[in-house]
Design an enzyme around this catalytic site. Structure first.
Site, PDB file in Angstrom:
ATOM      1  N   ARG A   1       0.866  -1.174   0.000  1.00 11.99           N
ATOM      2  CA  ARG A   1       0.000   0.000   0.000  1.00 11.99           C
ATOM      3  C   ARG A   1       0.905   1.227   0.000  1.00 11.99           C
ATOM      4  O   ARG A   1       1.976   1.205   0.625  1.00 11.99           O
ATOM      5  CB  ARG A   1      -0.913   0.051   1.243  1.00 11.99           C
ATOM      6  CG  ARG A   1      -2.073  -0.925   1.215  1.00 11.99           C
ATOM      7  CD  ARG A   1      -3.123  -0.596   0.151  1.00 11.99           C
ATOM      8  NE  ARG A   1      -4.230  -1.537   0.138  1.00 11.99           N
ATOM      9  CZ  ARG A   1      -4.345  -2.568  -0.706  1.00 11.99           C
ATOM     10  NH1 ARG A   1      -3.423  -2.816  -1.618  1.00 11.99           N
ATOM     11  NH2 ARG A   1      -5.407  -3.349  -0.656  1.00 11.99           N
TER      12      ARG A   1
ATOM     13  N   GLU B   1      -3.747   7.838  -3.736  1.00 17.02           N
ATOM     14  CA  GLU B   1      -4.307   7.421  -5.027  1.00 17.02           C
ATOM     15  C   GLU B   1      -5.718   7.983  -5.156  1.00 17.02           C
ATOM     16  O   GLU B   1      -6.456   8.000  -4.168  1.00 17.02           O
ATOM     17  CB  GLU B   1      -4.384   5.875  -5.086  1.00 17.02           C
ATOM     18  CG  GLU B   1      -3.051   5.195  -5.129  1.00 17.02           C
ATOM     19  CD  GLU B   1      -3.181   3.663  -5.099  1.00 17.02           C
ATOM     20  OE1 GLU B   1      -4.285   3.133  -5.344  1.00 17.02           O
ATOM     21  OE2 GLU B   1      -2.163   3.014  -4.830  1.00 17.02           O
TER      22      GLU B   1
ATOM     23  N   HIS C   1      -1.416   0.589  -9.468  1.00 12.97           N
ATOM     24  CA  HIS C   1      -2.043  -0.315  -8.492  1.00 12.97           C
ATOM     25  C   HIS C   1      -2.727  -1.478  -9.209  1.00 12.97           C
ATOM     26  O   HIS C   1      -3.921  -1.727  -9.016  1.00 12.97           O
ATOM     27  CB  HIS C   1      -3.024   0.442  -7.582  1.00 12.97           C
ATOM     28  CG  HIS C   1      -3.458  -0.334  -6.375  1.00 12.97           C
ATOM     29  ND1 HIS C   1      -3.922   0.270  -5.217  1.00 12.97           N
ATOM     30  CD2 HIS C   1      -3.508  -1.676  -6.121  1.00 12.97           C
ATOM     31  CE1 HIS C   1      -4.250  -0.664  -4.338  1.00 12.97           C
ATOM     32  NE2 HIS C   1      -4.007  -1.856  -4.865  1.00 12.97           N
TER      33      HIS C   1
END
Ligand SMILES: NC(=O)C1=CN([C@@H]2O[C@H](COP(=O)(O)OP(=O)(O)OC[C@H]3O[C@@H](n4cnc5c(N)ncnc54)[C@H](O)[C@@H]3O)[C@@H](O)[C@H]2O)C=CC1
Ligand SMILES: O=C(O)C(=O)[C@H](O)COP(=O)(O)O
Length: 331
Positions: A203, A227, A244
């Protein structure tokens, strides 16, 4: 029974409809009004689940079709009788193949062979264990750090500082929680080798982006703080940058949907136990030699091209994810 589901979860359409009224919405747009009279949610990382979304609703279960669950306030859910199910391990092999593509690309560009490199793995769960197994077979010297496992199993894993000092490449595979937020901070980065490469597909918040930019180290990122509004300097200077999608394999997505459906079937007594998307190709796990990986990976997954696309159009971060052609798992 009413279910609200993220419209970008593949393979889900028509599976639950015989048993429930299902409403599909973009994950980031799901609102408190949308879930008020829902019994269950089937979500991805884009739906933040906590008091603001769920207070006063009749939701009794949240199934997230993802490994990570930092988008869910699990303590609040537990205190309010909401069961949370995750898709543990679903796309671990997809992430392994992303790491493989990263290593093959770096070795070609930087001119090294695995035997000349030490790979540090931080977080040795579903993903980290797979990366460890393949990286050792490819010839890397592998150092592992996983304090919770070390505490439980006494398996000879090393403290983070030691891995940081020794490794040429460090790949992060921890969950995001209070103990891993900015795990890679300025102090840790200062202990790494001057030419170390930091690889993050866990993450974004596990690595302190500001500290990374100031560290003089190099980096490869799939996940980002804030994000989809990602730091343009971090993006521009990344050796490789992806939006991602490390876990975006066809089989990983099929596994995620199947695990979510299985959780709902169990909780609500639906006759869907054992259901698996019939249209998903089977995964074919196998060992792959380093040379074969280097020779074949770009034909399956050209991570360099993907990185150039994101760098050219960072504003398309979310669109690149939504329109992603899920990769085939081929090892
Ligand atoms: N970029 C992507 O597309 C994807 C990202 N992920 C992320 O990767 C994470 C890891 O996935 P899995 O391996 O399946 O999870 P996992 O739960 O199987 O393994 C995580 C490991 O990290 C360890 N850990 C916890 N705190 C740690 C610490 N402070 N230092 C070192 N190790 C620590 C745990 O003991 C555990 O062994 C997920 O939580 C998710 O956030 C997962 C799938 C896809
Ligand atoms: O499984 C996880 O955890 C991930 O990070 C996913 O691969 C990303 O999941 P989406 O929310 O984009 O489906």
């Amino acid at each position: 029974m009413k279910i609200v589901a993220d419209s970008a979860i593949p393979f889900l359409r028509d599976v639950l409809e015989p048993f429930a009224e299902v409403r599909y919405l973009p994950g980031a747009d799901i609102s408190a009004a949308d879930v008020r009279d829902a019994d269950a949610l089937v979500i991805r990382t884009r739906t933040r689940c906590g008091a603001a979304l769920l207070e006063g609703s009749r939701v009794r279960m949240i199934a997230t079709a993802t490994i990570g669950f930092d988008h869910i306030d699990t303590a609040w859910c537990a205190a309010h009788g909401i069961e949370v199910s995750t898709a543990a391990g679903c796309n671990a092999r997809g992430v392994l193949q992303w790491v493989g593509a990263v290593l093959a690309d770096l070795s070609r560009r930087q001119g090294w062979q695995p035997a000349q490199r030490t790979l540090g793995i931080v977080g040795v769960g579903h993903v980290g264990s797979l990366v460890r197994r393949y990286a050792e077979a490819w010839g890397f010297r592998v150092l592992c750090c996983d304090p919770p496992r070390e505490e439980r199993e006494r398996c000879g894993f090393l403290p983070l500082g030691e891995v940081a000092r020794e490794a040429d490449l460090i790949t992060f595979h921890t969950p995001l929680d209070a103990t891993t937020h900015h795990l890679a901070d300025a102090a840790l980065l200062a202990r790494t080798k001057p030419r170390a490469v930091i690889i993050n597909s866990s993450r974004g918040e596990v690595v302190d982006g500001e500290a990374l930019k100031a560290s003089g180290r190099e980096w490869v990122l799939d996940v980002w703080e804030h994000e989809p509004h990602i730091d343009r300097e971090l993006l521009g200077k990344a050796l490789l940058a992806t939006p991602h999608i490390a876990g975006y394999s066809e089989q990983g997505k099929a596994n995620a949907t199947a695990l979510s459906v299985a959780a709902l079937a169990r909780r609500f007594g639906l006759p869907l136990a054992g259901w698996y998307p019939p249209q998903a190709a089977a995964s074919s796990p196998r060992p792959i030699a380093w040379q074969e990986l280097c020779d074949t990976v770009r034909g399956i997954y050209d991570i360099g091209a993907e990185s150039r696309r994101l760098k050219a159009h960072p504003e398309d971060f979310e669109a690149l994810r939504d329109g992603y052609a899920y990769r085939r798992e081929y090892f």
